[in-house]
Design a protein around this motif. Structure first.
Motif, short mmCIF file in Angstrom:
data_model
loop_
_atom_site.label_atom_id
_atom_site.label_comp_id
_atom_site.label_asym_id
_atom_site.label_seq_id
_atom_site.Cartn_x
_atom_site.Cartn_y
_atom_site.Cartn_z
N ASP A 61 1.12 -1.05 -0.09
CA ASP A 61 -0.01 0.03 0.19
C ASP A 61 1.12 1.03 0.61
O ASP A 61 1.79 1.53 1.10
CB ASP A 61 -1.04 0.03 0.99
CG ASP A 61 -1.62 1.19 1.02
OD1 ASP A 61 -1.43 2.47 0.85
OD2 ASP A 61 -3.05 1.24 1.16
N ILE A 62 0.71 1.74 -1.31
CA ILE A 62 1.79 3.03 -1.33
C ILE A 62 1.29 4.27 0.08
O ILE A 62 1.94 4.94 0.00
CB ILE A 62 1.69 3.63 -2.16
CG1 ILE A 62 0.34 4.46 -2.86
CG2 ILE A 62 2.03 2.96 -3.51
CD1 ILE A 62 0.00 5.58 -4.50
N TYR A 63 0.20 4.43 0.65
CA TYR A 63 0.03 5.36 1.96
C TYR A 63 0.54 4.61 2.86
O TYR A 63 0.61 5.32 3.75
CB TYR A 63 -1.33 5.65 1.76
CG TYR A 63 -1.19 6.72 0.54
CD1 TYR A 63 -0.16 7.77 0.00
CD2 TYR A 63 -2.21 6.06 -1.34
CE1 TYR A 63 -1.19 8.84 -1.01
CE2 TYR A 63 -2.49 6.80 -1.78
CZ TYR A 63 -1.91 7.68 -2.29
OH TYR A 63 -2.42 8.56 -3.05
N GLN A 64 0.37 3.05 2.56
CA GLN A 64 0.89 2.45 4.50
C GLN A 64 2.16 1.48 4.44
O GLN A 64 1.48 0.60 4.28
CB GLN A 64 -0.18 2.22 4.84
CG GLN A 64 -1.15 3.16 5.75
CD GLN A 64 -2.49 2.38 6.18
OE1 GLN A 64 -3.09 1.79 6.04
NE2 GLN A 64 -3.11 3.53 5.90
N VAL A 73 1.37 -0.19 -9.30
CA VAL A 73 1.80 -0.44 -10.44
C VAL A 73 2.65 -1.57 -10.02
O VAL A 73 2.56 -1.99 -8.70
CB VAL A 73 3.45 0.67 -9.89
CG1 VAL A 73 4.93 0.49 -11.00
CG2 VAL A 73 2.81 1.93 -10.15
N VAL A 74 3.05 -2.14 -11.01
CA VAL A 74 3.90 -4.03 -11.39
C VAL A 74 5.78 -3.86 -11.33
O VAL A 74 5.54 -3.27 -12.80
CB VAL A 74 2.39 -4.69 -12.14
CG1 VAL A 74 3.92 -6.18 -12.12
CG2 VAL A 74 1.24 -5.08 -11.69
N VAL A 132 6.01 5.48 -6.47
CA VAL A 132 5.21 5.98 -7.11
C VAL A 132 4.57 7.58 -6.56
O VAL A 132 3.51 8.20 -7.74
CB VAL A 132 4.50 5.04 -6.14
CG1 VAL A 132 2.92 5.33 -7.30
CG2 VAL A 132 4.53 3.43 -7.14
N ILE A 133 3.92 7.97 -4.86
CA ILE A 133 3.65 9.01 -4.97
C ILE A 133 3.80 10.34 -5.66
O ILE A 133 3.60 11.27 -6.23
CB ILE A 133 3.35 9.25 -3.34
CG1 ILE A 133 2.59 7.76 -2.89
CG2 ILE A 133 3.09 10.50 -2.68
CD1 ILE A 133 3.02 8.12 -1.25
N ASP A 134 5.89 10.43 -5.28
CA ASP A 134 6.45 11.62 -5.39
C ASP A 134 6.10 12.07 -7.32
O ASP A 134 6.36 12.92 -8.05
CB ASP A 134 7.84 11.90 -5.35
CG ASP A 134 7.43 11.60 -4.14
OD1 ASP A 134 6.59 11.83 -3.25
OD2 ASP A 134 9.25 11.38 -3.56
N GLU A 135 5.79 10.56 -8.45
CA GLU A 135 6.25 11.14 -9.50
C GLU A 135 4.98 10.77 -10.14
O GLU A 135 5.01 10.73 -11.21
CB GLU A 135 6.87 10.11 -10.22
CG GLU A 135 8.58 10.33 -9.40
CD GLU A 135 9.93 9.48 -10.12
OE1 GLU A 135 9.44 8.65 -11.61
OE2 GLU A 135 10.34 8.63 -9.89
#
Length: 108
Positions: free
Chosen positions: A52-55, A78-79, A69-72
């Protein structure tokens, strides 16, 4: 037949990507991808990991890629296979399968 286990990491979130409104959720994509790989490459070991990109949890490289993933502003999910992005937003099975075949996986 491949005997080396390859890890497929899917980075996603509970909320849908703003640009991916009509697509399945990250968790649904994870389950679909896992089932499709198991059908295409039966009895060949692979490991599916959901981050989980947020956790994020796990190794530092997974934590830093989740932040990337968040910054860009990547389209998620995304695999990633062996540090190579093989799908973004709506991953294509053909691309994922082709990458696994590079590591010795054989379609049955």
């Amino acid at each position: 037949m491949n005997s080396n286990e390859v890890e497929i990491v899917l980075y996603g979130a509970q909320t849908l990507c703003p640009s991916c409104v009509n697509l399945p959720s990250s968790k649904e994509t994870f389950e679909w991808l896992e089932a499709a790989i198991a059908r295409k490459f039966p009895e060949q070991p692979f490991k599916m990991t959901y981050v989980d990109i947020y956790q994020p949890t796990g190794e530092s490289e997974k934590l830093s890629f989740a932040q990337r993933v968040i910054d860009e502003d990547m389209f998620y999910p995304v695999v990633v296979i062996k540090e190579k992005i093989v799908g973004e937003g709506n991953p294509r099975l053909k691309t994922v399968f082709a990458e696994l075949e590079k590591y010795g996986y054989k379609a049955m």
